[in-house]
Design a protein around this motif. Sequence first.
Motif, short mmCIF file in Angstrom:
data_model
loop_
_atom_site.label_atom_id
_atom_site.label_comp_id
_atom_site.label_asym_id
_atom_site.label_seq_id
_atom_site.Cartn_x
_atom_site.Cartn_y
_atom_site.Cartn_z
N VAL A 58 78.66 38.78 4.14
CA VAL A 58 77.39 38.78 4.86
C VAL A 58 76.29 38.75 3.81
O VAL A 58 76.34 39.49 2.83
CB VAL A 58 77.24 40.05 5.74
CG1 VAL A 58 75.90 40.05 6.46
CG2 VAL A 58 78.39 40.15 6.73
N ARG A 59 75.33 37.86 4.03
CA ARG A 59 74.25 37.73 3.05
C ARG A 59 72.91 37.50 3.77
O ARG A 59 72.87 37.13 4.94
CB ARG A 59 74.53 36.60 2.08
CG ARG A 59 74.49 35.22 2.71
CD ARG A 59 74.87 34.15 1.74
NE ARG A 59 74.73 32.83 2.33
CZ ARG A 59 75.08 31.70 1.77
NH1 ARG A 59 75.61 31.72 0.55
NH2 ARG A 59 74.92 30.54 2.38
N ASN A 60 71.85 37.72 3.02
CA ASN A 60 70.51 37.43 3.50
C ASN A 60 70.36 35.92 3.53
O ASN A 60 70.62 35.24 2.54
CB ASN A 60 69.48 38.08 2.57
CG ASN A 60 68.06 37.88 3.03
OD1 ASN A 60 67.58 36.76 3.16
ND2 ASN A 60 67.37 38.99 3.26
N LYS A 61 69.95 35.38 4.66
CA LYS A 61 69.84 33.93 4.82
C LYS A 61 68.82 33.32 3.86
O LYS A 61 69.05 32.24 3.31
CB LYS A 61 69.46 33.60 6.28
CG LYS A 61 69.09 32.17 6.55
CD LYS A 61 70.28 31.25 6.45
CE LYS A 61 69.88 29.82 6.81
NZ LYS A 61 70.68 28.84 6.15
N ILE A 62 67.71 33.98 3.65
CA ILE A 62 66.64 33.43 2.83
C ILE A 62 66.92 33.59 1.32
O ILE A 62 66.87 32.62 0.57
CB ILE A 62 65.28 34.09 3.17
CG1 ILE A 62 64.98 33.98 4.68
CG2 ILE A 62 64.15 33.49 2.34
CD1 ILE A 62 64.99 32.58 5.25
N THR A 63 67.26 34.81 0.89
CA THR A 63 67.45 35.07 -0.53
C THR A 63 68.86 34.78 -1.03
O THR A 63 69.09 34.73 -2.23
CB THR A 63 67.13 36.54 -0.86
OG1 THR A 63 68.12 37.38 -0.23
CG2 THR A 63 65.74 36.92 -0.39
N LYS A 64 69.81 34.66 -0.10
CA LYS A 64 71.24 34.49 -0.41
C LYS A 64 71.85 35.71 -1.07
O LYS A 64 72.98 35.68 -1.55
CB LYS A 64 71.51 33.25 -1.28
CG LYS A 64 70.94 31.96 -0.72
CD LYS A 64 71.59 31.56 0.56
CE LYS A 64 71.16 30.16 0.97
NZ LYS A 64 70.86 30.04 2.37
N GLN A 65 71.14 36.82 -1.09
CA GLN A 65 71.65 38.06 -1.68
C GLN A 65 72.76 38.61 -0.80
O GLN A 65 72.60 38.75 0.42
CB GLN A 65 70.53 39.09 -1.82
CG GLN A 65 70.98 40.34 -2.54
CD GLN A 65 69.83 41.31 -2.78
OE1 GLN A 65 68.81 41.25 -2.13
NE2 GLN A 65 70.02 42.19 -3.73
N VAL A 66 73.90 38.92 -1.41
CA VAL A 66 75.04 39.47 -0.68
C VAL A 66 74.72 40.88 -0.22
O VAL A 66 74.21 41.70 -1.00
CB VAL A 66 76.31 39.47 -1.56
CG1 VAL A 66 77.45 40.19 -0.87
CG2 VAL A 66 76.71 38.04 -1.91
N ILE A 67 75.02 41.16 1.03
CA ILE A 67 74.85 42.50 1.59
C ILE A 67 76.19 43.24 1.56
O ILE A 67 76.26 44.40 1.17
CB ILE A 67 74.30 42.42 3.03
CG1 ILE A 67 72.90 41.79 3.00
CG2 ILE A 67 74.25 43.80 3.69
CD1 ILE A 67 72.36 41.37 4.34
N ILE A 68 77.25 42.54 1.97
CA ILE A 68 78.58 43.14 1.97
C ILE A 68 79.63 42.04 1.88
O ILE A 68 79.43 40.94 2.39
CB ILE A 68 78.82 44.01 3.23
CG1 ILE A 68 80.11 44.81 3.15
CG2 ILE A 68 78.76 43.18 4.49
CD1 ILE A 68 80.28 45.81 4.28
N LYS A 69 80.75 42.35 1.21
CA LYS A 69 81.93 41.49 1.19
C LYS A 69 83.10 42.33 1.65
O LYS A 69 83.25 43.47 1.22
CB LYS A 69 82.22 40.97 -0.22
CG LYS A 69 81.33 39.88 -0.70
CD LYS A 69 81.82 39.37 -2.05
CE LYS A 69 80.91 38.28 -2.58
NZ LYS A 69 81.39 37.76 -3.86
N ILE A 70 83.93 41.73 2.50
CA ILE A 70 85.16 42.40 2.92
C ILE A 70 86.29 41.41 2.65
O ILE A 70 86.30 40.31 3.21
CB ILE A 70 85.12 42.82 4.40
CG1 ILE A 70 83.93 43.76 4.64
CG2 ILE A 70 86.43 43.49 4.80
CD1 ILE A 70 83.73 44.16 6.09
N GLU A 71 87.20 41.79 1.78
CA GLU A 71 88.26 40.87 1.35
C GLU A 71 89.35 40.68 2.40
O GLU A 71 89.95 39.62 2.46
CB GLU A 71 88.89 41.37 0.04
CG GLU A 71 87.97 41.23 -1.15
CD GLU A 71 87.55 39.79 -1.42
OE1 GLU A 71 88.41 38.88 -1.36
OE2 GLU A 71 86.35 39.56 -1.66
N LYS A 72 89.62 41.70 3.21
CA LYS A 72 90.70 41.59 4.19
C LYS A 72 90.32 42.23 5.51
O LYS A 72 90.06 43.44 5.58
CB LYS A 72 91.97 42.28 3.68
CG LYS A 72 92.61 41.63 2.50
CD LYS A 72 93.87 42.38 2.11
CE LYS A 72 94.48 41.78 0.86
NZ LYS A 72 95.69 42.52 0.46
#
Length: 125
Positions: A87-101
């Motif tokens: 999940v990321r910010n649409k404008i800045t592309k900064q990642v908010i969270i990653k879930i690998e599985k």
Amino acid sequence: MKFFSRRVVKPGDLNSADRLFGGCLLAWIDEEAAIYAACKMGFNSKLVTKYMSEINFVSSAFKGDIIEFGMEVASVGTTSLTVRCEVRNKITKQVIIKIEKIVFVAIDDQGNPVPHTFDPEAEDY
């Protein structure tokens, strides 16, 4: 990774620190990942969330931010499908969270695991 749906962070989605409430975001992720998995596993399957790996909030989202959900297949089992999510910010592309599985399992009416029909060419949404 393909990014699919988007949401606007609204006042009701915030915690007491005026940031996106983590529980709200996790509910959105579970729903989005389940829709993605259902598309890949065949809609004739009932599916449940079995497992979600480590959750690490990398950055925050604020009121008015537009966030987007990226999904991809991590692995395929006979009765399960594992999805990777970002999940990321649409404008800045900064990642908010990653879930690998995030593991989804196809079940029958009694809740027992059953084989699913995985289609790698299925429409993602």
